[in-house]
Structures are given as C-alpha cells and as structure tokens.
Scaffold this motif. Sequence first.
Motif, short mmCIF file in Angstrom:
data_model
loop_
_atom_site.label_atom_id
_atom_site.label_comp_id
_atom_site.label_asym_id
_atom_site.label_seq_id
_atom_site.Cartn_x
_atom_site.Cartn_y
_atom_site.Cartn_z
N GLU A 186 0.84 -1.19 0.00
CA GLU A 186 0.00 0.00 0.00
C GLU A 186 0.88 1.25 0.00
N ALA A 187 0.49 2.27 -0.78
CA ALA A 187 1.20 3.56 -0.75
C ALA A 187 0.20 4.65 -1.13
N GLY A 188 0.28 5.88 -0.50
CA GLY A 188 0.99 6.16 0.71
C GLY A 188 0.12 5.81 1.92
N VAL A 189 0.81 5.60 2.98
CA VAL A 189 0.13 5.15 4.21
C VAL A 189 -0.67 6.29 4.85
N GLY A 217 -3.22 6.16 7.91
CA GLY A 217 -3.30 4.72 8.17
C GLY A 217 -4.72 4.16 8.20
N PHE A 218 -5.69 4.91 7.67
CA PHE A 218 -7.06 4.38 7.63
C PHE A 218 -7.12 3.10 6.81
N LEU A 219 -6.67 3.19 5.54
CA LEU A 219 -6.71 2.00 4.68
C LEU A 219 -5.81 0.91 5.25
N THR A 220 -4.65 1.31 5.77
CA THR A 220 -3.71 0.33 6.33
C THR A 220 -4.38 -0.49 7.43
N GLY A 267 3.55 -1.14 3.90
CA GLY A 267 3.14 0.23 3.58
C GLY A 267 4.34 1.10 3.24
N TYR A 268 4.20 1.88 2.17
CA TYR A 268 5.24 2.82 1.77
C TYR A 268 4.73 4.24 2.02
N GLU A 269 5.58 5.05 2.66
CA GLU A 269 5.19 6.43 2.96
C GLU A 269 6.44 7.32 2.90
N ILE A 270 6.36 8.38 2.08
CA ILE A 270 7.57 9.22 1.92
C ILE A 270 7.77 10.21 3.07
N GLU A 309 7.02 11.94 9.18
CA GLU A 309 6.05 12.36 10.21
C GLU A 309 4.80 11.47 10.14
N TYR A 310 4.34 11.20 8.92
CA TYR A 310 3.14 10.38 8.74
C TYR A 310 3.42 8.91 9.10
N VAL A 311 4.65 8.48 8.88
CA VAL A 311 5.02 7.11 9.29
C VAL A 311 4.79 6.97 10.80
N ASN A 366 9.61 4.05 5.38
CA ASN A 366 9.73 5.46 5.00
C ASN A 366 10.43 5.51 3.64
N LYS A 367 9.66 5.19 2.58
CA LYS A 367 10.24 5.04 1.25
C LYS A 367 9.34 5.61 0.18
N ASP A 368 9.94 6.06 -0.90
CA ASP A 368 9.21 6.52 -2.08
C ASP A 368 8.93 5.30 -2.96
N ILE A 369 7.67 4.95 -3.09
CA ILE A 369 7.34 3.72 -3.83
C ILE A 369 7.65 3.83 -5.32
N THR A 370 7.76 5.05 -5.83
CA THR A 370 8.07 5.18 -7.27
C THR A 370 9.51 4.73 -7.57
N LEU A 379 -2.95 1.93 -4.20
CA LEU A 379 -2.22 3.19 -4.36
C LEU A 379 -3.14 4.37 -4.07
N ASP A 380 -2.81 5.12 -3.03
CA ASP A 380 -3.51 6.38 -2.73
C ASP A 380 -2.44 7.44 -2.61
N MET A 381 -2.05 7.98 -3.73
CA MET A 381 -0.97 8.96 -3.83
C MET A 381 -1.22 9.77 -5.11
N PRO A 382 -0.60 10.95 -5.21
CA PRO A 382 -0.94 11.83 -6.34
C PRO A 382 -0.63 11.24 -7.71
N ASN A 383 0.40 10.43 -7.83
CA ASN A 383 0.86 9.96 -9.14
C ASN A 383 0.99 8.43 -9.20
N PRO A 384 -0.11 7.71 -9.06
CA PRO A 384 -0.03 6.24 -9.02
C PRO A 384 0.61 5.63 -10.27
C1 LIG Z 1 -4.01 10.95 0.99
S1 LIG Z 1 -2.65 10.36 1.86
C2 LIG Z 1 -3.01 8.64 2.14
C3 LIG Z 1 -4.10 8.43 3.15
C4 LIG Z 1 -4.31 6.97 3.51
N1 LIG Z 1 -4.67 6.16 2.37
C5 LIG Z 1 -5.36 6.83 4.60
O1 LIG Z 1 -6.45 6.27 4.31
O2 LIG Z 1 -5.12 7.26 5.74
C6 LIG Z 1 -1.43 10.24 0.59
C7 LIG Z 1 -0.08 9.87 1.15
O3 LIG Z 1 0.78 9.47 0.10
C8 LIG Z 1 2.09 9.80 0.47
N2 LIG Z 1 2.91 9.72 -0.74
C9 LIG Z 1 2.86 10.57 -1.81
N3 LIG Z 1 3.73 10.15 -2.75
C10 LIG Z 1 4.31 9.01 -2.29
C11 LIG Z 1 5.31 8.13 -2.80
N4 LIG Z 1 5.87 8.35 -3.99
N5 LIG Z 1 5.69 7.06 -2.05
C12 LIG Z 1 5.13 6.84 -0.83
N6 LIG Z 1 4.20 7.67 -0.28
C13 LIG Z 1 3.79 8.73 -1.00
C14 LIG Z 1 1.91 11.18 1.09
O4 LIG Z 1 2.99 11.56 1.91
C15 LIG Z 1 0.61 11.01 1.86
O5 LIG Z 1 0.85 10.64 3.18
#
Ligand SMILES: C[S@@+](CC[C@H](N)C(=O)[O-])C[C@H]1O[C@@H](n2cnc3c(N)ncnc32)[C@H](O)[C@@H]1O
Length: 256
Positions: free
Chosen positions: A101-104, A107-110, A125-128, A131-133, A153-157, A170-175
């Motif tokens: 899962e990314a991003g965490v 942690g709702f989905l997690t 879970g991957y989270e960049i 603080e959110y980790v 604490n990693k960038d999944i891309t 994938l719940d991140m801006p650029n899946p």
């Molecule tokens: C909208 S939040 C996720 C919320 C989560 N699904 C929940 O239900 O609580 C998006 C997260 O993606 C993380 N993120 C963005 N790009 C990422 C990447 N390339 N790798 C890992 N995490 C990433 C952000 O830091 C942010 O915490």
Amino acid sequence: MISEGDLVLVYVDERRSRVVRVVKDKTLHTDRGYLRLGELVGLEWGAKVRLSTGVAAYVLKPTLTDLMLRLFRRATQVIYPKDIAYMILQSNVGEGSRVVEAGVGTGFLTAVLAWFVGRSGRVYGYEINDEYVKVASVNLESVGLSDRVLIKNKDITQGIDESDLDAVFLDMPNPWDVFPHLGSSLKPSSPVIMFVPSVNQVLRVLEHVKEFRRLVNVNVSEIILREFQTCPDALRPKSVGVTHTGYIITSRLTKE
Ligand SMILES: C[S@@+](CC[C@H](N)C(=O)[O-])C[C@H]1O[C@@H](n2cnc3c(N)ncnc32)[C@H](O)[C@@H]1O
C-alpha cells in the motif's frame, strides 16, 4: 466483560460518543456530565451507565470504523469507510494475503487491510513523509494491528521490495509512476486498486494504463453515500456531510 485497558465507545447520543481507554483513575468529561472510567471495569458490553448528571450513556465495544474515526490522530486526507469497503471487496484480500500500500498517510486504509489480512497476512506500507510514518504507526499500535504491518519510509516510485504480492493499493498523487514496478512485485492476475481525488488524475491514470498495456479489467467508480437523520418525525437525508471523497480505479495485472 469490560477490563482495564479496553477501548470503549461511550455512547451518549450521535453527537456525543467517544472512544476512550479504560484507565482506573481517568475521567471522561462531556458537556452532559462526567464518567469515572474505573467504574466501567467488570460491566458487560452494552451496559447502561449514568454520567455525573444522571444522563444515560452506553458502553459499546468499538468497531474498527469507530476506532478509525474517533481514536486515530489524522495527519492527512484519509480514505473513508464507504470507499475502503468497496476497494477491499474488489481486491479479494483476505486471511493470509500479502499486500503493498502507498501512501500510508494516517493509516485508515492500512488498518482495514491489516484487519482483513489477519494474523497470517502482511501489509507492506510505503510512505515518503516520516512524520506520517510515526502517526500511522501510533494509530495502528493503539488498535493492536501493528504486528501485521511493516511501514517503510520510502518513495514507492523508486521500486517495490516485495514480490509475489496478492494486491497493490495506491492512494498517492501519481499512481502511474508505480506501474513500472508492478510486474516484478505482483502475482499476475492480481488487482491493482487506486484511489484519486480528482477527475484529472483519473484521466492521467487511464492514459498511462493505455501506454503500460499490462492492466486490464479497468473500472472507474465513485461511491456515493447518503446518510439520513434518524428522527422519526422528520426522516430525511442529513443536510451537512462529506460531499466528495474521490474516485476508485480497479484493474488487474496481466502476465505480459
Ligand atoms: C491521501 S494520503 C493517504 C491516506 C491513507 N490512504 C489513509 O487512508 O489514511 C497520501 C499519502 O501518500 C504519500 N505519498 C505521496 N507520494 C508518495 C510516494 N511516492 N511514495 C510513498 N508515499 C507517497 C503522502 O505523503 C501522503 O501521506
């Protein structure tokens, strides 16, 4: 029976219900009176108690949704239960599944994934954002689900470390930037489930799906939930609520 250390939903009414941990010397304060939490030890779940003012309250066993909505500290936008429920069902995740899962985020989905994969499964879970980790780790710990989850604490891309996975969320801006890593990490035929808040992102996902050529059975959905006020004299939808959450894109990875 309620024991010391249990999490309890103290339900007064819809606006006044709180999840608290039963600690002997602690007191729950509400605008309807207070409740000494030590008095809950030994009561049966569902029992009626009285606040200091005589107002009735009920001690309920919290559901996972209660815990997420009322106990978790929120650090980011979250995926709401209505969307998570559909995502989980479409993913076929269950006891023993191994998922990424990314991003965490918060942690709702997690938490829900951890619940469904059970003791024999695993959520990676991957989270960049570090603080959110921390926030997500504390949230998962508070509900006893952290031993099923590994948050990195990693960038999944940059790549996915795991292989033979049963699903990727994938719940991140650029899946779409994760697509190149799916082939080496996910079992062919397995679901890739994305959540994006804007139509613009849905369009970009679809463009990249076309280019990538290994995702099929692609569906885009929006889950609309209309909650009603439960007043028998005026049964109607609530006038205030969450009007927009996001779009769910479900797909399956092909072998080649
Ligand atoms: C909208 S939040 C996720 C919320 C989560 N699904 C929940 O239900 O609580 C998006 C997260 O993606 C993380 N993120 C963005 N790009 C990422 C990447 N390339 N790798 C890992 N995490 C990433 C952000 O830091 C942010 O915490």
